[in-house]
Design an enzyme around this catalytic site. Structure first.
Site, short mmCIF file in Angstrom:
data_model
loop_
_atom_site.label_atom_id
_atom_site.label_comp_id
_atom_site.label_asym_id
_atom_site.label_seq_id
_atom_site.Cartn_x
_atom_site.Cartn_y
_atom_site.Cartn_z
N GLU A 158 -51.90 -38.03 30.99
CA GLU A 158 -52.95 -38.87 30.44
C GLU A 158 -53.52 -39.75 31.53
O GLU A 158 -53.03 -40.87 31.74
CB GLU A 158 -52.35 -39.77 29.36
CG GLU A 158 -51.48 -39.01 28.40
CD GLU A 158 -51.76 -39.39 26.97
OE1 GLU A 158 -51.71 -38.50 26.15
OE2 GLU A 158 -52.05 -40.57 26.74
N HIS A 195 -46.63 -44.51 26.76
CA HIS A 195 -48.10 -44.47 26.73
C HIS A 195 -48.68 -45.60 27.59
O HIS A 195 -48.14 -46.71 27.62
CB HIS A 195 -48.60 -44.60 25.29
CG HIS A 195 -50.04 -44.23 25.18
ND1 HIS A 195 -51.05 -45.11 25.51
CD2 HIS A 195 -50.65 -43.07 24.82
CE1 HIS A 195 -52.22 -44.50 25.35
NE2 HIS A 195 -52.00 -43.26 24.93
N SER A 235 -59.72 -38.52 25.92
CA SER A 235 -61.08 -38.19 25.47
C SER A 235 -61.26 -36.73 25.05
O SER A 235 -62.32 -36.15 25.25
CB SER A 235 -62.11 -38.56 26.55
OG SER A 235 -62.09 -39.94 26.81
N GLY A 272 -56.21 -38.78 20.68
CA GLY A 272 -56.25 -40.12 20.07
C GLY A 272 -57.44 -40.24 19.13
O GLY A 272 -57.43 -39.73 18.01
N LYS A 327 -52.69 -43.94 16.70
CA LYS A 327 -52.74 -45.30 17.26
C LYS A 327 -52.78 -46.31 16.10
O LYS A 327 -52.02 -46.19 15.15
CB LYS A 327 -53.94 -45.43 18.19
CG LYS A 327 -53.92 -44.38 19.31
CD LYS A 327 -54.84 -44.69 20.44
CE LYS A 327 -54.72 -43.60 21.51
NZ LYS A 327 -55.31 -43.95 22.76
P1 PGA Z 1 -58.15 -40.74 23.34
O1 PGA Z 1 -56.65 -41.20 23.55
O2 PGA Z 1 -58.10 -39.33 22.82
O3 PGA Z 1 -58.70 -41.71 22.37
O4 PGA Z 1 -58.82 -40.81 24.68
C1 PGA Z 1 -55.76 -40.34 24.16
C2 PGA Z 1 -54.46 -41.00 24.39
O5 PGA Z 1 -54.35 -42.22 24.37
O6 PGA Z 1 -53.50 -40.29 24.61
#
Ligand code: PGA
Length: 279
Positions: free
Chosen positions: A170, A96, A222, A243, A11
């Site tokens: 997701e 996304h 998460s 992420g 990200k």
């Molecule tokens: P995260 O993001 O692991 O921070 O929850 C996952 C994603 O955006 O695919």
């Protein structure tokens, strides 16, 4: 069985220098340890060329976090597929929920990006997932089926080698950095597995069982080193898109350890034939 893929999506977390250190450390680790699954790192655009050159020749693949669906022209601030190919990109995250949210990404736009990636023999990692209200009101199956049908519209399996795609389920309510902050929690692995089965059913309706069975479906939302194994063990979950927990190398390696345990337990495919058959 499909080969596992573990994707680090950085990200907007890491600086140029941090990305560089991360890539160097990852190369050191994969030289010492042989992981029997695919590892892909998606840094921010500014670090893409540098990370790609550090990872070159290693077993780690490089992905971009987005692409413009037009090849060139007056599109300020955009990055094109030819530019990504120039720096060795093999994977592109598309659709996304963060881009669907603040950048107004639509299923039609995602459809064009998928075509662009497949055309360039690059793997799109296509994000789909319901919002909190869709889950709570029980319409998640329809929401996901409609989305998958729209984003694959007119993408013929032969013309586009569609089995080269990956999907990442997701749930928006499970993404740490996501819009549904108050509700954010990791999806129960069995619930995620149920959705993955549903997505594969939708793909089977579109492309037939044989093609659908080759498309890898990852889970994202998460994921951390403590819960990763629970997801990967599920029969319909073919890997993870990580992420927040991927931004520190120690934490990402903890997730790779979890994947390795599952592969070593013989629960998942560790051969590369599947992957090679897609190239
Ligand atoms: P995260 O993001 O692991 O921070 O929850 C996952 C994603 O955006 O695919």
């Amino acid at each position: 069985m499909r080969r596992i893929a573990i994707v680090a999506a950085h990200k907007l977390y890491l600086s140029y220098a941090d990305s560089q250190r991360y890539a160097q450390e990852l190369v050191r680790i994969v030289q010492e340890r042989e992981f029997l699954f695919d590892i892909i790192v998606c840094p921010s655009f500014i670090s893409l060329a540098n990370v790609s050159s550090i990872l070159k020749g290693s077993s780690v693949g490089v992905g971009a976090q987005n692409v413009q669906h037009r090849k060139n022209g007056a599109f300020t601030g955009q990055i094109s597929m030819p530019q990504l190919l120039d720096v060795g990109v093999k994977y592109v995250i598309v659709g996304h929920s963060e881009l669907r949210g603040y950048q107004g990404e639509t299923p039609d736009g995602i459809n064009k990006k998928i075509q662009m990636c497949l055309d360039a023999n690059t793997t799109p990692i296509i994000c789909v997932g319901e919002k909190k209200e869709d889950r709570l009101s029980g319409i998640w199956k329809k929401v996901i089926a409609d989305d998958v049908q729209r984003i694959f519209k007119d993408i013929g399996c032969r013309a586009f080698n569609v089995e080269n795609s990956m999907i990442s389920y997701e749930p928006v309510w499970a993404i740490k950095s996501g819009a549904d902050d108050l509700f954010t929690k990791p999806a129960d692995p069995e619930i995620a597995n149920e959705v993955h089965t549903h997505i594969r059913d939708v793909l089977s309706d579109l492309y037939g069982k044989s093609i659908a069975s080759k498309i890898r479906i990852l889970y994202g939302g998460s994921v951390d080193p403590n819960n990763a194994r629970g997801y990967i063990e599920q029969p319909s979950i073919d890997g993870l898109l990580v992420g927040s927990a991927s931004r520190r190398i120690e934490s990402f390696v903890g997730i790779l350890d979890a994947a390795e345990e599952v592969v070593k337990a013989g629960l998942k495919n560790s051969t590369i034939e599947h992957q090679e058959s897609l190239r």
